[in-house]
Every structure is written in structure tokens, then in C-alpha cells.
Design an enzyme around this catalytic site. Sequence first.
Site, PDB file in Angstrom:
ATOM      1  N   ILE B  85      -8.043  31.761  -3.732  1.00 35.89           N
ATOM      2  CA  ILE B  85      -8.626  31.020  -2.613  1.00 35.89           C
ATOM      3  C   ILE B  85      -8.788  29.548  -3.004  1.00 35.89           C
ATOM      4  O   ILE B  85      -8.537  28.659  -2.208  1.00 35.89           O
ATOM      5  CB  ILE B  85     -10.012  31.618  -2.220  1.00 35.89           C
ATOM      6  CG1 ILE B  85      -9.915  33.131  -1.986  1.00 35.89           C
ATOM      7  CG2 ILE B  85     -10.590  30.894  -1.009  1.00 35.89           C
ATOM      8  CD1 ILE B  85      -9.017  33.580  -0.880  1.00 35.89           C
ATOM      9  N   CYS B 144     -14.115  30.044 -12.373  1.00 32.08           N
ATOM     10  CA  CYS B 144     -13.140  30.255 -11.309  1.00 32.08           C
ATOM     11  C   CYS B 144     -11.733  30.102 -11.865  1.00 32.08           C
ATOM     12  O   CYS B 144     -11.390  29.080 -12.439  1.00 32.08           O
ATOM     13  CB  CYS B 144     -13.329  29.296 -10.147  1.00 32.08           C
ATOM     14  SG  CYS B 144     -12.170  29.700  -8.826  1.00 32.08           S
ATOM     15  N   THR B 212     -13.172  37.365 -11.812  1.00 32.69           N
ATOM     16  CA  THR B 212     -11.896  38.089 -11.719  1.00 32.69           C
ATOM     17  C   THR B 212     -11.046  37.948 -12.981  1.00 32.69           C
ATOM     18  O   THR B 212     -11.164  36.974 -13.722  1.00 32.69           O
ATOM     19  CB  THR B 212     -11.095  37.572 -10.518  1.00 32.69           C
ATOM     20  OG1 THR B 212     -10.996  36.154 -10.621  1.00 32.69           O
ATOM     21  CG2 THR B 212     -11.776  37.935  -9.218  1.00 32.69           C
ATOM     22  N   GLY B 284     -18.727  43.512  -4.761  1.00 32.14           N
ATOM     23  CA  GLY B 284     -17.806  42.428  -4.423  1.00 32.14           C
ATOM     24  C   GLY B 284     -16.804  42.825  -3.370  1.00 32.14           C
ATOM     25  O   GLY B 284     -17.147  43.057  -2.204  1.00 32.14           O
TER      26      GLY B 284
HETATM   27  C1  LIG Z   1     -11.691  36.683  -2.256  1.00 26.61           C
HETATM   28  C2  LIG Z   1     -12.639  36.462  -3.400  1.00 26.61           C
HETATM   29  C3  LIG Z   1     -13.315  35.245  -3.502  1.00 26.61           C
HETATM   30  C4  LIG Z   1     -14.174  35.010  -4.563  1.00 26.61           C
HETATM   31  N1  LIG Z   1     -14.852  33.824  -4.617  1.00 26.61           N
HETATM   32  C5  LIG Z   1     -15.718  33.583  -5.637  1.00 26.61           C
HETATM   33  C6  LIG Z   1     -16.463  32.372  -5.682  1.00 26.61           C
HETATM   34  O1  LIG Z   1     -16.369  31.514  -4.812  1.00 26.61           O
HETATM   35  N2  LIG Z   1     -17.309  32.184  -6.744  1.00 26.61           N
HETATM   36  C7  LIG Z   1     -17.474  33.126  -7.730  1.00 26.61           C
HETATM   37  O2  LIG Z   1     -18.272  32.902  -8.641  1.00 26.61           O
HETATM   38  N3  LIG Z   1     -16.793  34.295  -7.684  1.00 26.61           N
HETATM   39  C8  LIG Z   1     -15.917  34.541  -6.669  1.00 26.61           C
HETATM   40  N4  LIG Z   1     -15.234  35.746  -6.626  1.00 26.61           N
HETATM   41  C9  LIG Z   1     -15.418  36.737  -7.702  1.00 26.61           C
HETATM   42  C10 LIG Z   1     -16.423  37.804  -7.302  1.00 26.61           C
HETATM   43  O3  LIG Z   1     -17.703  37.254  -7.095  1.00 26.61           O
HETATM   44  C11 LIG Z   1     -16.515  38.914  -8.368  1.00 26.61           C
HETATM   45  O4  LIG Z   1     -16.923  38.333  -9.588  1.00 26.61           O
HETATM   46  C12 LIG Z   1     -15.205  39.631  -8.611  1.00 26.61           C
HETATM   47  O5  LIG Z   1     -14.504  39.778  -7.398  1.00 26.61           O
HETATM   48  C13 LIG Z   1     -15.382  40.999  -9.259  1.00 26.61           C
HETATM   49  O6  LIG Z   1     -16.079  41.892  -8.427  1.00 26.61           O
HETATM   50  P1  LIG Z   1     -15.361  42.971  -7.444  1.00 26.61           P
HETATM   51  O7  LIG Z   1     -14.293  43.636  -8.226  1.00 26.61           O
HETATM   52  O8  LIG Z   1     -16.439  43.882  -7.010  1.00 26.61           O
HETATM   53  O9  LIG Z   1     -14.792  42.163  -6.316  1.00 26.61           O
HETATM   54  C14 LIG Z   1     -14.361  36.002  -5.559  1.00 26.61           C
HETATM   55  C15 LIG Z   1     -13.687  37.214  -5.444  1.00 26.61           C
HETATM   56  C16 LIG Z   1     -12.835  37.464  -4.383  1.00 26.61           C
HETATM   57  C17 LIG Z   1     -12.131  38.776  -4.293  1.00 26.61           C
END
Ligand SMILES: Cc1cc2nc3c(=O)[nH]c(=O)nc-3n(C[C@H](O)[C@H](O)[C@H](O)COP(=O)(O)O)c2cc1C
Lengths: 269, 322
Positions: B85, B144, B212, B284
Site C-alpha cells: 500500500i 513498514c 508483515t 489484522g
Molecule cells: C493491507 C495492510 C495494510 C497495513 N498497513 C499497516 C500500517 O499502515 N501500519 C502498520 O504498522 N502495519 C500495517 N500493516 C501490518 C498489520 O498491522 C499487521 O502487522 C500484519 O498484517 C500482520 O497481521 P495479520 O497477519 O493478522 O494481518 C498492514 C497490513 C495489511 C495487510
Amino acid sequence: MPHIVNCEVLTHRELAPGQFRVALQGPAIASEAKAGQFGMIEVARGYYPFLRRPMCFERILADAFTVLYKLEGEGTRLLSAFLPGQMISVQGPLGNGFPIESNLTRHIIVAGGIGVATFPGLAEALIKVCDTAPEVVLAARTKDLLLCEQDFREMGCKVHLATDDGSAGEKAYASQVLERLSPAPGTRVYACGPMIMMRETSRVALEAGAECLVSLEAQMACGDGVCLGCVVESKHESEGERMIRVCCDGPVFDARMVDWEAHNFAYDP
Amino acid sequence: MPGWLTGKPTISPMTPDLSINLGGLAMKNPVMVASGTFGYGQEYDRYFDISKLGAVCTKSLSLNVRAGNKPPRLVETPAGLLNAIGLQNVGIDAYLREKAPYLRKKGVTIVANIYGHAPDEYVELARRLEAEGAADAIEANLSCPNVHNAKLATGPSMVSQVPEQVAEYTTSIRSATKLPLFIKLTPNVVNICEPALAAQEGGANGVALINTLLGMAIDTETRRPKLANIVGGLSGPAIRPVAVKMVWDAARVLKIPIIGMGGICIAADAIEFLLAGASSVAVGSMSFRQPDASLRVVEGVEAYLRQHGIPTVSDLVGAIRV
Ligand SMILES: Cc1cc2nc3c(=O)[nH]c(=O)nc-3n(C[C@H](O)[C@H](O)[C@H](O)COP(=O)(O)O)c2cc1C
Ligand SMILES: Cc1cc2nc3c(=O)[nH]c(=O)nc-3n(C[C@H](O)[C@H](O)[C@H](O)COP(=O)(O)OP(=O)(O)OC[C@H]3O[C@@H](n4cnc5c(N)ncnc54)[C@H](O)[C@@H]3O)c2cc1C
Ligand code: FES
């Protein structure tokens, strides 16, 4: 307001090889849905595939709606296995839908391939509100992929067929057929199909002084404005407005808003 | 299926205590939502009462509005998704003006996630959030994968890959705010304990694990990467075992609490993180599929505690039997 509803599969039929129509019972969604909106369908119980699949409403009834889809990959394969009586989770209605205005002189629908799926509902709504059936350009790669011809004819629409290989109708692109229909100021063109087809169709429409609305496609995760994954570039200059979300700012956009120059067609599905 | 898996409570006379104190942040339960997967809260308030969550974490906020990366920014992969993103967000001004008042009115506990290009930008963001009362805690995103950090070499590189930088950034932000401060770390490191300890030494009140995992996907017909950014961050159930392991690693060396995340879909997943040593958890990507997944996790954790006769959720933290 969108809902998440367990919908019963009412009927499910293969119309042509790899092309299906499924009717789903979902009063909460159907009663609020408009032509051009879509639902996010949960195709898997487990995590493969993980995300819901965006699908337009083809026709909207009082307490049910239909979806027309083509087999693409694992998600649509799983969807095609649902039997009448089974339940499937749908989130919707989502997106803006088509504006329906009666003060235009002519309405032309231009459908490319499975892009036609969003138009039967639009044709019905236009007939109801404007009292005239829209003209329809149905285009596809080949004859087998032309869907809904009979449906549009039954509604009283004049249908123009076109295929890339000439196996049905004219051997032409949708935009070329549109050009011959001479759109003019007062005409509104509605296009849905591959991005490149929508660009060409909108170019023809806009050059002729007609209006053009396009229903865009993009890979979606949430379908609801949250993930920011589904954006396309708009002609807005400002940093905050440049990216438009297909899921909630669209999927229907004024073609003049879309920055076709910035779009990288090589990535299209 | 047992009640704690389905989220259906089984009858027990005891009402378990779900509340926690996360490094100074009082939460009614340990479940929050992960930054970037829940917008600014309001979007999903249409599906359920978001004030029932332990906290809502905002999309990363920057000083200026950001349009983010070029599309396509998203591609689905087995049991998860890759995103690039590029931190598109409304910017701090619009957040303070339009987003925070809604969350405040709803009575939501707010964790404001912030992102900047240098320590002074984080400092300014934290100061403004505290001054305007628009956050109950700060989560600094030092991880990020989708924005280029000019200070480091080539490719996608993150502040939190270098422990010294984690310490430097944390110390700066710490000096700017009294709010509980959490540092969000990247899993794309050899040893997660190093940046985690650096955050602790810098004065953080907790760490958020994990952001991620770097990944990529290629279209074999066109031979093009599926993301315009070429690489992206992997999330979803696919990464859960990696995340649980990192939480377990970090929990054994840290004194400050951990917010565990990575592929949490149902209550059992959240409990896994708690057992590994996380004090709090964040849902998430699963919210994309099921907007109220986080609330179901809250209910499922409560049911689990009842069923197992565990009086408080904190009793589960680090309670893995090895
Ligand atoms: C589409 C998307 C956007 C994300 N945007 C951010 C963000 O702006 N800031 C951040 O710290 N993490 C961001 N993340 C990471 C998530 O907060 C989280 O750490 C990561 O997705 C792992 O968790 P999950 O597997 O449950 O999604 C984003 C993840 C996704 C999938
Ligand atoms: C608003 C909207 C409405 C749509 N309406 C319809 C419809 O009515 N009928 C229909 O047949 N198709 C429709 N599509 C396209 C449809 O969503 C995809 O064909 C479908 O998701 C493919 O899933 P799959 O698992 O079978 O394919 P795979 O190729 O295995 O899917 C892999 C990933 O790519 C995504 N994807 C693949 N093709 C497309 C595409 N063309 N557009 C967006 N994402 C894609 C999938 O969602 C999935 O995340 C619509 C797309 C959008 C965005
Ligand atoms: S699909 Fe998530 S913002 Fe459009």
C-alpha cells in the site's frame, strides 16, 4: 448499509462452459442493493483462498439476487461447487452503483466478456425509470463467451453483437461498434469489461460528446474502503485525492476521472 | 467443537477478568485490531460496536497526506495476501479533525499508529496526538516494508532492522510523550530479540510483533511481478507460526509487554499468542474477510477462560508448557 448475510443458494446453473449463474436468497442485501453494486462472497470455509470474492449483482429481486460469473481460479471453482440449499456468506451491498437519470436522450450499454454481469440489473432499472430500453453492445472474444443476449432482447433492448474472432455478430471490438452507433451529446454510455476495452470505449464516447460511466475492476481484500488495496489513479492532482478506491468510491466512475495514461495495462487480470 | 473454538460461551458461574494493563494502557480486554487493517475504526463500526474491543489501532498516520504506491498494490497468496500500500493515509490534520472525534465519542481506546521519515517527524506526531487528546497510546511503526528509507542501503529497508536505530528513534519519541509507547517491529531480521531489546532500552512500554514478512509473487504468463512495487508484505494465517515463534523468542528476554499479531483469525489463534508470551493480541487481515472477527476473538477468549476455569486473562500470558 452493508450486511453480512448467510444466503441460501436457490438455483445454480452452468450457462455455457465455465460460465455460471447463481441465485442467492438474501433479503437484507436484496432490499438495499442497486444496479452496479456488488457483494463480497465467502467461497472457502478454511483459509485457501483467504479473501472473499467480489461479484456484481446481476439482477436484484425483492428478497434475492443473482450473480453471473466465470471460472477463473480456485475461488470461483469453489463457488461453482455450491449446491441449491447450501448457505454462503455474502457481504453487501457494497460500492456506489449506477446513477439512474431520466433526462438523457439515449442510453448505451457496452459490455466486454464477463463485464456484462453488472448490466441486466442496470437495464431493468433504466427501463423502470426512463421507460425506454437501453441499447446494448455485447462483445466477447468468441461466441461461447457472449452472455445474456436473450435476457436483454426479452427486456426489449436492441442488441449488437461483436466478437474478436467473428464467430458471432461483427468481427470488431466493442468500441468500434459503439462508434458506429454514433453516440452524441445527451447519450450516456455505460461500460464494463477489460480495462483496455473501457479506455477505448470511453475515448469514443467522450470524443463524440457523450457521457461515459465505467465500472472498474481491481484486486480487493476488504471490498469496503479499509485496506486501500483496490485503488486506481484518478486525474485529481492533490495527494489526498489521487488514488480512488474501486470498492467504495466506485466501482462506477465518470470515465473522465480515471487517469488512463497512468494505468499500467500490463498488470490487468 | 469446543466452546472456546466456536466462540459460544459454555455456562460457568465465574466471570473471568479480561481486563489488562498494557504498559500503562488500561484495556477492557486484550484484543485490539492491527494498524492498516481497520481503517480509522468508523468503517467497521457499521458492522459491530467497536468500543467492545480492547483498543482500536489506526492506520499509520504521517505528517502529510500520502497517496501511497502505484497499483496494483495487493495480491492474494496461499492463506494470506501480499500488500504494498505504501502507507496511504489521510495525514495527521485530517485524523485530528475528522477521525479522532468519532472514536472519542464512541468511547474507543485509541492506539494511534504513527509513521515518519526521521525521528523528529515521529516526535511531532506523538506531541500533537497527546496535546489534542487524540490517542491513549502511541504505536510507532518502524517497520513498514513498502516505503523506502533513504538512510539505509538499497531495496525495502526498515528502521527496525537496525537495533541502534530502534534505540535512537525510541529514545526520541519517548522524550516527546508521556503516553504509553509501543514500537512496532519487522520480522525481517535474523534475531527479533535485538530490536526488541533496543526498544525496551529506549524506553518503550511495549513492542508490537509482527509487521508483515517481505515477499513477492510473479505472474508466470506475463513474467511480471504481481505487485507494481515488485515486493510487498505478507500477512494472514500463512505467517502465524512465524509470528508465534517471534513472540516466544522476544518474551523470554523482554521485561515490557508484547502485542502479538500475525494471522490471528479465531480465538484459539489469539490464545496461542498469549501462551507464547504476548500480553495483548491484534487481529489484522482477518477483518478484511470478517469485519467482526476481532469481537468474536474477544468472546472466544472469554469462553476459553470460563471453560478452563482460569480467573484472569493475564494468567494465560506465557503459560505455554515446555
Ligand atoms: C493491507 C495492510 C495494510 C497495513 N498497513 C499497516 C500500517 O499502515 N501500519 C502498520 O504498522 N502495519 C500495517 N500493516 C501490518 C498489520 O498491522 C499487521 O502487522 C500484519 O498484517 C500482520 O497481521 P495479520 O497477519 O493478522 O494481518 C498492514 C497490513 C495489511 C495487510
Ligand atoms: C467490483 C467487482 C465486481 C466483479 N463482478 C464480477 C462478476 O459479476 N462476475 C465475475 O465473473 N467476476 C466478477 N469480478 C471479478 C471476480 O472477482 C474475479 O474473477 C474472481 O475474484 C476470481 O477469483 P478466483 O479465485 O476464481 O481467481 P484467481 O485468479 O485464482 O484469483 C486470485 C486473486 O485474484 C483476484 N482476481 C482475479 N481476477 C480478478 C478480476 N478480474 N478482478 C478482480 N480481482 C480478481 C481474486 O479475487 C483473488 O484474490 C468482479 C470484480 C470486482 C472487483
Ligand atoms: S478493497 Fe479494500 S479498500 Fe477497496
